[in-house]
Scaffold this motif. Structure first.
Motif, PDB file in Angstrom:
ATOM      1  N   ARG A   2      75.789  55.848 -33.054  1.00 45.57           N
ATOM      2  CA  ARG A   2      76.156  54.436 -33.601  1.00 45.57           C
ATOM      3  C   ARG A   2      75.094  53.987 -34.820  1.00 45.57           C
ATOM      4  O   ARG A   2      74.337  54.544 -34.985  1.00 45.57           O
ATOM      5  N   PHE A   4      73.110  51.892 -37.393  1.00 48.30           N
ATOM      6  CA  PHE A   4      72.140  50.580 -37.298  1.00 48.30           C
ATOM      7  C   PHE A   4      72.505  49.335 -37.883  1.00 48.30           C
ATOM      8  O   PHE A   4      72.909  49.819 -39.185  1.00 48.30           O
ATOM      9  N   TYR A  24      70.432  53.411 -41.349  1.00 49.20           N
ATOM     10  CA  TYR A  24      68.980  52.884 -40.909  1.00 49.20           C
ATOM     11  C   TYR A  24      68.551  52.209 -42.217  1.00 49.20           C
ATOM     12  O   TYR A  24      67.856  51.088 -41.962  1.00 49.20           O
ATOM     13  N   GLU A  68      70.245  56.859 -30.862  1.00 47.01           N
ATOM     14  CA  GLU A  68      69.668  56.210 -32.030  1.00 47.01           C
ATOM     15  C   GLU A  68      68.064  56.336 -31.858  1.00 47.01           C
ATOM     16  O   GLU A  68      67.330  56.572 -32.679  1.00 47.01           O
ATOM     17  N   ALA A 278      71.343  48.803 -32.364  1.00 46.50           N
ATOM     18  CA  ALA A 278      72.296  49.554 -32.304  1.00 46.50           C
ATOM     19  C   ALA A 278      72.733  49.292 -30.805  1.00 46.50           C
ATOM     20  O   ALA A 278      72.187  49.508 -29.994  1.00 46.50           O
TER      21      ALA A 278
END
Length: 289
Positions: A2, A4, A24, A68, A278
């Motif tokens: 997924r 961020f 990210y 994640e 996330a």
């Protein structure tokens, strides 16, 4: 994985723009001190602050349950000149049996982030294991094979004698600092800066090593993944113990900070530097004031 969601980030910009950061966003660090590394930690914990279920589910991924979180672990390893791990953490994970009889190798597994590490100029991955006693046989652990990661043993003079008196592995570098039972961590990190050129040092555990580093005022930053679980501190009877654990004695699950604690007056204070999410997992970063 997924994406961020960046809620806020007040950290430094990344050393370079790179597609490997993905959703990210940037990740940067301030200049390292001249006499020791910039030391940051990475832990995952439940909502109630537990970092390990113990037993056969002792590893952090049992708390995290997050792709994640595993990706972020590799991202942080990509930025560290070396990884610092307490020997008890390796022993616990070997005993749990999740990585086979000879335990894990602490390394980057994401190919894209391994390449990012090269572009950042961090060199070959190095894992530094801390043990005061040195009472171990290095041949029993994959982490000391030297095939994937350079291994360094950080111990006392007495601990070095014990290790070298056994079937020592010539490719494993042994660094010694003062201390009889415990490694002098302040002297140790200065040694890592001076002799190994470590500027950025990542500590992934365990709680006791983290506690002593914090007590010595050596931790500059904390990265923390908060998993949406509540697990409780007392190990339930129905949980299967690891072979080395008693099956009839209640055990307490650890938080990230073990060892000597603080009073209200001398407890370290932290500044909340960034926050991401996330799904229902939260990824936060704190810097010591």
């Amino acid at each position: 994985m997924r994406p961020f969601e960046i809620l806020f980030d007040k950290g430094e910009p990344a050393e370079r723009e790179d597609a490997a950061y993905g959703s990210y966003g940037w990740l940067g660090f301030p200049p390292a001190p001249e006499d020791r590394p910039w030391l940051f930690t990475n832990f995952v914990q439940s909502l109630d602050g537990i970092v390990s279920l113990r037993g056969r589910q002792a590893s952090g991924f049992h708390i995290a349950q997050s792709e994640e979180d595993r990706w972020l672990m590799d991202l942080l390893r990509a930025h560290a000149d070396a990884l610092l791990v307490g020997m008890n953490t390796l022993l616990e994970e070997c005993a749990a049996g999740n990585y086979g009889p000879r335990g894990p190798v602490y390394r980057i597994v994401n190919p894209e982030l391994a390449e990012l590490r090269k572009r950042l100029g961090r060199g070959r991955e190095t894992c530094i294991f801390v043990t005061g006693s040195g009472d171990l046989d290095l041949t029993g652990y994959r982490a000391f094979d030297g095939e994937l990661v350079d291994a360094v043993l950080l111990t006392t003079k007495e601990g070095a004698k014990r290790v070298q008196g056994r079937d020592a592995r010539p490719h494993v570098r042994v660094l010694t600092v003062e201390g009889s039972r415990w490694v002098d961590l302040a002297a140790a990190v200065r040694l890592l800066r001076r002799d190994l050129g470590v500027r950025y040092l990542l500590c992934e555990g365990g709680p006791t090593l983290n506690g002593h580093l914090t007590q010595a005022g050596l931790v500059d930053e904390r990265f923390l993944t908060i998993s949406p679980l509540e697990v409780g501190q007392v190990v339930p009877v129905k949980q299967e113990p690891a072979p080395h654990e008693p099956d009839d004695v209640p055990l307490l699950r650890p938080t990230s900070l073990a060892g000597p604690g603080f009073t209200k007056e001398d407890a370290p204070r932290w500044r909340w530097l960034s926050c991401r999410k996330a799904g229902d997992h939260q990824f936060v970063r704190y810097r010591r004031k």
